[in-house]
Design an enzyme around this catalytic site. Structure first.
Site: not given
Length: 150
Positions: A38, A43-45, A48
Site C-alpha cells: 500500500k 514500510g512501503c514508503t 519506494a
C-alpha cells in the site's frame, strides 16, 4: 512465487499518470518488478524512497524499476509527488498482474486472516525471463539488495 527461469507473465497496467505500460515495452532492459501492499505506509514508503535514491544507479546498470500495488492511479500520483519518486508505479486495482505473479496471499495481521500483497521482488532479464525472485523482502533493505543483484 514464480519460478526462476520461467517467462515473466505479460501485463498491461496504468501508471501514476494514467499511461499504460506493458512488460513487452521493456524488452532489452532488465526490470526490477516489485510488489508492495500500500502507498504511504511506513514500510512501503521506505522501500519506494530507497528505490528512488538508488534509481540513477539502476539506470546506469540498464535496469528500470516498476512498483506495483492495488492502489489507484490517483493514490500512486500522490505517493509519487509526496516523495519525489523518479520511477514508474503501476496500478493493479483488478489484481490481474498481482495474481499472475503469485503475490496475492493470505496474511495474518494481529491474529486476523486477510488477503493481501506479500512484498515480493522479481528481477526480469532483457528477454523477459525471471532470473531472481525474492519473497517476503525487508522493505528497507530491498532496494540495495536488488542493486547488488544486477
Amino acid at each position: 512465487m514464480l519460478e526462476i527461469g520461467t517467462k515473466a507473465p505479460a501485463f498491461s497496467l496504468p501508471d501514476q499518470n494514467g499511461d499504460m505500460h506493458t512488460l513487452e515495452e521493456y524488452r532489452g532492459k532488465k526490470v526490477v518488478l516489485y510488489f508492495y501492499p500500500k502507498d504511504n505506509t511506513p514500510g512501503c514508503t521506505k522501500q519506494a524512497c530507497g528505490f528512488g535514491e538508488l534509481y540513477p544507479q539502476f539506470m546506469e546498470k540498464g535496469a528500470v524499476v516498476l512498483g506495483v500495488s492495488k492502489d489507484s492511479v490517483a493514490s500512486h500520483k500522490k505517493f509519487e509527488e509526496k516523495y519525489g519518486l523518479p520511477f514508474t508505479l503501476l496500478s493493479d486495482t483488478e489484481l490481474t498482474c498481482i495474481q499472475a505473479y503469485d503475490v496475492w496471499k493470505e496474511k495474518n495481521m494481529y491474529g486476523r486472516k486477510t488477503m493481501g500483497v506479500v512484498r515480493t521482488t522479481y528481477l526480469i532479464d532483457e528477454e523477459g525471463i525471471i532470473v531472481k525472485a525474492f519473497g517476503k523482502v525487508k522493505a528497507a533493505d530491498n532496494p540495495a539488495q536488488m542493486l547488488g543483484e544486477l
